[in-house]
Structures are given as structure tokens and as C-alpha cells.
Design an enzyme around this catalytic site. Structure first.
Site, short mmCIF file in Angstrom:
data_model
loop_
_atom_site.label_atom_id
_atom_site.label_comp_id
_atom_site.label_asym_id
_atom_site.label_seq_id
_atom_site.Cartn_x
_atom_site.Cartn_y
_atom_site.Cartn_z
N LYS A 34 0.86 -1.14 0.22
CA LYS A 34 0.05 0.12 -0.08
C LYS A 34 0.96 1.28 -0.01
O LYS A 34 2.02 1.05 0.28
CB LYS A 34 -1.09 0.11 1.47
CG LYS A 34 -0.16 0.47 2.66
CD LYS A 34 -1.02 -0.12 3.73
CE LYS A 34 -0.36 0.13 5.02
NZ LYS A 34 -1.09 -0.42 6.08
N ARG A 143 -11.12 2.06 14.58
CA ARG A 143 -10.66 2.75 13.05
C ARG A 143 -11.84 2.28 11.89
O ARG A 143 -12.82 2.62 11.91
CB ARG A 143 -9.56 2.62 12.92
CG ARG A 143 -8.55 3.80 12.37
CD ARG A 143 -6.94 3.40 12.16
NE ARG A 143 -6.75 2.21 11.97
CZ ARG A 143 -5.65 1.88 11.28
NH1 ARG A 143 -4.51 2.73 11.19
NH2 ARG A 143 -5.36 0.83 10.56
N TYR A 297 18.06 30.09 4.58
CA TYR A 297 16.67 30.97 5.03
C TYR A 297 16.99 31.23 6.44
O TYR A 297 17.50 30.55 7.38
CB TYR A 297 15.56 30.28 5.07
CG TYR A 297 14.85 30.45 3.67
CD1 TYR A 297 14.75 31.71 2.92
CD2 TYR A 297 14.83 29.16 2.85
CE1 TYR A 297 14.11 31.48 1.69
CE2 TYR A 297 14.11 29.24 1.52
CZ TYR A 297 13.91 30.66 1.17
OH TYR A 297 13.48 30.61 -0.23
N MET A 350 12.82 24.05 0.07
CA MET A 350 11.61 23.37 -0.61
C MET A 350 12.36 22.62 -1.68
O MET A 350 12.27 21.38 -1.65
CB MET A 350 10.81 24.26 -1.78
CG MET A 350 9.69 23.68 -2.30
SD MET A 350 8.91 24.63 -2.95
CE MET A 350 8.15 25.82 -1.71
C1 LIG Z 1 -0.44 -1.36 6.91
C2 LIG Z 1 -0.98 -2.46 7.37
C3 LIG Z 1 -0.45 -3.74 7.70
C4 LIG Z 1 1.29 -3.65 7.71
O1 LIG Z 1 1.70 -3.09 8.83
P1 LIG Z 1 3.38 -2.94 8.92
O2 LIG Z 1 3.53 -2.43 10.37
O3 LIG Z 1 3.95 -1.92 7.83
O4 LIG Z 1 3.96 -4.30 8.82
C5 LIG Z 1 -0.86 -4.71 7.94
N1 LIG Z 1 -2.35 -4.65 8.16
C6 LIG Z 1 -3.24 -3.57 7.96
C7 LIG Z 1 -4.64 -3.67 7.94
C8 LIG Z 1 -2.42 -2.55 7.65
O5 LIG Z 1 -3.02 -1.30 7.12
#
Ligand SMILES: *Cc1c(COP(=O)(O)O)cnc(C)c1O
Length: 405
Positions: A34, A143, A297, A350
Site C-alpha cells: 500500500k 478505526r 533561510y 523546498m
Molecule cells: C499497513 C497495514 C499492515 C502492515 O503493517 P506493517 O506495520 O507495515 O507491517 C497490516 N495490516 C493492515 C490492516 C495495515 O493497514
């Protein structure tokens, strides 16, 4: 290219293999790609992980899943092999349902409404395929996920009357898996066990039961979360699975409390993981400044003696955190030049950053500089910026995407 990422495919594959070995053959590791592969590039990483045998990949949303799927489809080495299934982990909106169903992505769901969107999309297509879903249980993060008890029971009852949907998995997520002896994790485990009991009583038989993150793997055998997960899944007649992201990329959350607990956690795992990402740039120009010259800066750094300063074409717009700025009173971060530390002097701006190369001989414009890699890690940046390695790697904005090594 002003800066670029170098992704070590070998290290990514080796980290994945190490996690798989710890999890054991009966507990597949869902490889989380992700957020554009934690800033490493989801396309490159998905290909490596699929070729390394990942049965599942985890993406943020439907659009990212669609992108990863296209990339895998175009991966010559994957032709004729079983492609990984893709779990859409961070929720969905109504308009995502069509892509999810059409592309065969597997969404994480927790409301009736989400599943109705999916049913609608399936009906529009008119095919008889049952839509697989993974039901998330909220065991204490507040969540994502359905609340155990009446809300869960009602949802399961509703699900039983929807043969067009298939409960492929049941999952939860831990808030504090890296914390040794966490009471919160213990509570979440108990809540999840009760939820799995409710799923069984409803007569639903998921193929998969999964939980956790990298910490569940890289703290074993100390915390026993992996062993617990296996037992819960097997009791429900499902296959256990653990989801790992950060560890794939070679990083671990600091173990709390540090010290004693860290030793209890499988050092073989934590010590065996190698950072996958390198971030490089080139020196734009060099300048000799006299004592008393203000740099950057607000003149937060004033040269005490004559110095040689190298200008880098990167800044906070590229993900180089402004907290890495170095003033006379507070040292900041550093880059690596010829294998030596070159401190950041003055404010990170930047698109430009200045480093002190006074002590390093023979530095020239165009020379390669390491922003992250050997001699400086995302943990170093995170320590200075007061954050975690996750945020550092996810925040990289290096143009040109990832280069294969
Ligand atoms: C991001 C995520 C993971 C992975 O977490 P890590 O700490 O990066 O291993 C696992 N499960 C869910 C639902 C996540 O959102």
C-alpha cells in the site's frame, strides 16, 4: 533526474523470504504494498514479491489495486503463473465497487452498505461469480471494522442470506503489536477470539483468518502473537495469514520498552532485515564560504571558519524533512559523500539543501550523494524528525520513480 530511488530487488526478496521462514509454511505472509509500496514504488515491489511467491498483496484502495494488477499482467516473468490475490485494505467508497468486482480485487469490508455496493456492482455485470470479501473486526482500534457483539451478529446474519457474497476472510488489526507484553494486544486477541466464535456459530466458514503486521512476525517467539493467530485460525477451520509491510522494506518499529524487551525479540529476524531503498542525488554546485557567512533561510547557520558547501537539488518538496536542517545550536541530519558524513548546514528548503563537505577531498559538481542508504537510514531521519520510519519512506517524492538494481 535530480534525485532517484534505488530499490534492491534482492533485499526485498530476501526480507520476504526471511519473514516467510519465521511465519512458517502454514502461515502465508500477505505482502503489503500500500501507499505506493511504502514509497518504494508499488509496481516494482509487487513484481518482486509476486515472483518471490507472495500469495497475497495488500493495497490501499481500489485504484492502487487496479494499478498493481495491470503491472503484474504486464510482467513477463509472471506469465503462466498464479497471480497473487489483492486485498484492498483501507476501505472503499461506493464508486470503487465496479472496479473491485470487475478486476477481482478482494475488499476489506465492515458495513452492510459496503457489501450492498458490491452486490450492486455484481448485479450490473450480471455474472454469477460470488464476490469475495474480508470482514474486518474492530477489536480495539476504533478505526475500521465491525464491533463484536450485536453489530457483528446482525451483520453475520445478514451475510448468511447473501449467497452472492463469499466470506473469504476474517481479520483484525493490532494497535500495539510491537509493545512487549501489551495489555492492549491481549484484549484485542480476546475480542477477536470471541468474534471468530460468532462467525462459527453463524455457520460461516472463512478460508482465511488474518491479523497483525510486521511486528507480529519480528517479535516472535517473544510475544506469541503468531502462535496465537495460528491456533485461532486452525480452530475455525481456516488458514492463518499474517500481513507484513514495514519489515519487507527492511525496517522495524522500535520495540517498547527498549533494552531488555528487544533482546527477548527474535534478534535473528530483526537483525536479518536489510533496508531495500536507497535515495540518491547529485551535487549541483560547490562554493567556498568565508567565516561569518550565513547559510540558507534566516541565517540559522553561520560559518565559524571558512567552509566548502555543496548544494543539493532536493528539499522538503522531495520528502527531505525540514527537521533535518542544521543550525549552529542544533545539529541536523547528514548526507553521505564518498562514504563519509556531510552534515546538513542551514535550513532544508523546498528544492535545495546545503551540506558541509569541507573535510572531504576532491568533491566535484555532479558527484553522487546518498540521502538514504549506506550510512544513513530512514530510522536516522525519523529520529531527527520525531517520527517513524514509515512516514519517512512514504513521504519520498523522488521523481523518476524507482530504478531497478
Ligand atoms: C499497513 C497495514 C499492515 C502492515 O503493517 P506493517 O506495520 O507495515 O507491517 C497490516 N495490516 C493492515 C490492516 C495495515 O493497514
Amino acid at each position: 533526474m535530480k534525485s532517484w530511488l534505488e530499490i534492491s530487488e534482492a533485499r526485498l526478496a530476501a526480507n520476504y523470504a526471511l519473514l516467510r521462514a519465521v511465519a512458517g509454511a502454514e502461515t502465508p505472509v500477505l505482502a503489503v504494498v500500500k501507499a505506493n509500496g511504502y514509497g518504494h514504488g508499488a509496481v516494482v515491489c509487487s513484481g518482486v514479491l509476486a515472483r518471490a511467491g507472495a500469495e497475497w498483496l495488500g493495497v490501499t484502495d481500489a485504484a492502487e489495486g487496479d494499478c498493481v494488477l495491470r503491472a503484474l499482467g504486464g510482467d513477463a516473468e509472471m506469465k503462466g503463473r498464479g497471480q497473487p490475490k489483492i486485498l484492498v485494505m483501507s476501505g472503499m467508497l461506493a464508486e470503487d465497487a465496479d472496479v473491485i468486482v470487475r478486476r477481482g480485487l478482494v475488499p476489506v469490508v465492515w458495513t452492510r452498505e459496503q457489501m450492498e455496493w458490491l452486490l450492486g456492482a455484481a448485479a450490473r455485470r450480471g455474472d454469477a461469480v460470488r464476490v469475495p470479501v474480508h470482514l474486518e473486526i474492530d477489536t480495539g482500534m476504533s478505526r475500521q471494522g465491525v464491533t463484536p457483539g450485536l453489530e457483528l451478529d446482525g451483520l453475520l446474519e445478514w451475510l448468511k442470506g447473501r449467497p452472492e457474497l463469499r466470506l473469504d476472510g476474517v481479520m483484525t488489526h493490532f494497535a500495539s503489536a510491537e509493545v512487549a507484553g501489551s495489555a492492549q494486544t491481549r484484549g484485542q486477541r480476546e475480542s477477536f477470539e470471541r468474534a471468530i466464535g460468532a462467525v462459527e456459530r453463524a455457520g460461516l466458514r472463512p478460508d482465511w483468518v488474518h491479523a497483525g503486521n510486521s511486528s507480529v512476525v519480528d517479535t516472535e517467539p517473544g510475544e506469541g502473537n503468531l502462535a496465537w493467530l495460528r491456533a485461532v485460525a486452525l480452530r475455525a477451520g481456516a488458514r492463518p495469514m499474517v500481513r507484513a509491510g514495514l519489515a519487507l522494506y527492511g525496517y522495524c518499529l522500535p520495540v517498547c520498552p527498549p533494552g531488555e524487551a528487544a533482546d527477548a525479540f527474535a534478534p535473528a529476524v530483526r537483525g536479518g532485515l536489510r533496508p531495500v531503498l536507497g535515495w540518491k542525488t547529485r551535487i549541483l554546485s560547490l562554493r567556498e564560504v568565508p567565516a561569518g557567512a550565513a547559510i540558507g533561510y534566516n541565517g540559522t547557520f553561520v560559518a565559524a571558519d571558512a567552509m566548502r558547501i555543496a548544494l543539493l537539488p532536493v528539499g522538503y518538496a522531495d520528502g527531505l524533512r525540514r527537521e533535518l536542517s542544521g543550525s549552529n545550536s542544533v545539529p541536523g541530519g547528514w548526507a553521505m559523500v564518498q562514504g563519509r558524513r556531510a552534515p546538513i548546514v542551514g535550513r532544508v528548503s523546498m528544492n535545495l539543501t546545503t551540506i558541509d563537505v569541507s573535510g572531504i577531498a576532491g568533491v566535484e559538481a555532479g558527484d553522487e550523494v546518498t540521502l538514504l542508504g549506506d550510512g544513513i537510514t530512514a530510522d536516522d531521519h525519523a529520529g531527527i524528525a520525531g517520527t517513524i520510519a514509515y512516514e519517512i519512506v512514504c513521504g519520498l517524492r523522488a521523481p523518476g520513480c524507482a530504478v531497478r538494481r
